[in-house]
Design an enzyme around this catalytic site. Structure first.
Site, PDB file in Angstrom:
ATOM      1  N   GLY A 127       0.828  -1.206   0.000  1.00 31.98           N
ATOM      2  CA  GLY A 127       0.000   0.000   0.000  1.00 31.98           C
ATOM      3  C   GLY A 127       0.860   1.252   0.000  1.00 31.98           C
TER       4      GLY A 127
ATOM      5  N   GLN B 237       0.812   3.546   2.159  1.00 35.98           N
ATOM      6  CA  GLN B 237       1.319   3.723   3.530  1.00 35.98           C
ATOM      7  C   GLN B 237       1.795   2.384   4.097  1.00 35.98           C
ATOM      8  OE1 GLN B 237       2.139   6.213   5.441  1.00 35.98           O
ATOM      9  NE2 GLN B 237       1.569   7.687   3.876  1.00 35.98           N
ATOM     10  N   SER B 238       2.415   1.562   3.279  1.00 34.56           N
ATOM     11  CA  SER B 238       2.828   0.233   3.720  1.00 34.56           C
ATOM     12  C   SER B 238       4.060   0.278   4.628  1.00 34.56           C
ATOM     13  CB  SER B 238       3.148  -0.623   2.492  1.00 34.56           C
ATOM     14  OG  SER B 238       3.794  -1.809   2.883  1.00 34.56           O
ATOM     15  N   ASN B 239       3.925  -0.351   5.794  1.00 38.99           N
ATOM     16  CA  ASN B 239       5.078  -0.491   6.694  1.00 38.99           C
ATOM     17  C   ASN B 239       6.069  -1.510   6.126  1.00 38.99           C
ATOM     18  OD1 ASN B 239       3.946   1.186   8.846  1.00 38.99           O
ATOM     19  ND2 ASN B 239       2.477  -0.480   9.101  1.00 38.99           N
TER      20      ASN B 239
ATOM     21  N   VAL C  66       6.706  -2.047   2.908  1.00 31.53           N
ATOM     22  CA  VAL C  66       7.498  -1.411   1.858  1.00 31.53           C
ATOM     23  C   VAL C  66       8.597  -0.552   2.484  1.00 31.53           C
ATOM     24  CG1 VAL C  66       7.415   0.323   0.004  1.00 31.53           C
ATOM     25  CG2 VAL C  66       5.697  -1.514   0.084  1.00 31.53           C
TER      26      VAL C  66
END
Ligand SMILES: *Cc1c(COP(=O)(O)O)cnc(C)c1O
Length: 340
Positions: free
Chosen positions: A78, A80-82, A84
């Site tokens: 996403g 706001q992916s943690n 990534v």
């Protein structure tokens, strides 16, 4: 007998953080809620660019990337992916490039995780929404989306490595198997035992690791997942299957796990992934004001909101001891200032 140290030592591992993460007694929260003794496993405190649960998975996954001689890590998540953010940080820490395919549109303002992704100089591709089926294929390693990116990189002479969405593979699960060994040692030293181990469930990879871990360590702690999103398939089924895959991958003969042996609670999802709930907002406020802990509304806040409600419903009582796994994700709050 605890089999974890022997099993984990057989796999390559890149040191991406200092471990153990702290195990803290949340005295104020415990007193305020009047239910079980609550301990917090601070997995928000890993060292990768503001930390989180993905760091443990990445220690094993990135060892594979190094082993195959990769110079660029490609992943999906996403906006706001943690996952990534931590994958990019791991790649940079290891001297590699990173390309992230993001599920969504480019926002006007870069904030939270996305700001950090940009700051770390990753190539960011805004892909728009990704259907659940394609996400599932990504986790299974079929890679309909990231595969194309990797092909283009290879054509330019790069050596890409595909890091599976969320790190939800048997190799990634080793991170949370090992966390159980670490936690057991901390609890033994503190003279406590936990009835429940509670955390938020996304892909279920973290829970699968912990489920395998408690069994391999011979512990009787019950793992309870609080689902943070809706799924087409019951997570209990998926996690039981993942545990089977993990045991096979590790070469451990273990009786098949049945979905009924896995506990996932769906009562706190609200409208779905990333949707804010009153319970999550209350939990974020309580954790911040009573303990100085920073949670987000997508994961840990939703999970703690569930824990709080289970206390109010009388399903967790003052006779119990709970370890809440703080999986991180607090930086996402900067992208949602309107909530606070
Ligand atoms: C990814 C994530 C989770 C969920 O972990 P899974 O292994 O995907 O179930 C929970 N909390 C935070 C903060 C995360 O980033």
């Amino acid at each position: 007998m605890n089999q974890i140290p022997d099993i984990v030592s057989r796999y390559g591992r890149v040191a991406l953080s200092a471990f153990p993460t702290p195990l803290e007694y949340a005295e104020n929260l415990t007193r305020f809620l009047g239910g079980p003794k609550i301990y917090i496993k601070r997995d928000d405190c890993t060292a990768l660019a503001f930390g989180g649960n993905k760091t443990r998975k990445l220690e094993f996954i990135m060892a594979k990337a190094r082993e195959v001689g990769a110079d660029t890590v490609v992943t999906l998540g996403g906006v706001q992916s943690n996952w990534v953010r931590q994958t990019i940080a791991a790649a940079r820490h290891m001297g590699m490039d990173a390309v992230a395919v993001l599920e969504g549109e480019e926002p006007k303002e870069y904030q939270g995780n996305l700001l950090l992704d940009k700051l770390m100089g990753a190539e960011l591709i805004f892909h728009g929404p990704v259907p659940q089926e394609e996400e599932d294929l990504e986790i299974q390693g079929v890679c309909p989306i990231t595969g194309k990116v990797a092909e283009e990189l290879a054509a330019r002479g790069k050596k890409p490595f595909l890091a599976p969405l969320g790190g939800a593979t048997p190799l990634g699960a080793l991170g949370y198997i090992n966390m159980i060994d670490e936690l057991k040692e901390q609890m033994d030293a503190m003279g406590i035992r936990a009835d429940y181990l509670i955390s938020g469930v996304g892909t279920g990879g973290t829970q699968a690791g912990m489920e395998c871990g408690v069994r391999l360590a011979g512990m009787d702690t019950k793992v309870l997942g609080i689902s943070i999103s809706r799924h087409t398939r019951p997570k209990e089924e998926e996690i039981a299957e993942m545990c089977g895959d993990v045991f096979r991958f590790l070469g451990v003969s273990w009786p098949e796990l049945f979905p009924g042996e896995i506990s996932v609670c769906y009562d706190y999802v609200g409208a779905g992934y990333g949707a804010v709930t009153d319970q999550a907002l209350e939990a974020i406020g309580l954790a911040a004001r009573l303990e100085g802990l920073i949670l987000c509304h997508t994961y840990a806040g939703k999970a703690l909101g569930g824990l709080i409600d289970l206390i109010r419903r009388g399903e967790l009582t003052s006779r119990d001891t709970v370890v809440f796994v703080h999986t991180g994700g607090g930086v996402a709050n900067f992208a949602h200032t309107e909530l606070f």
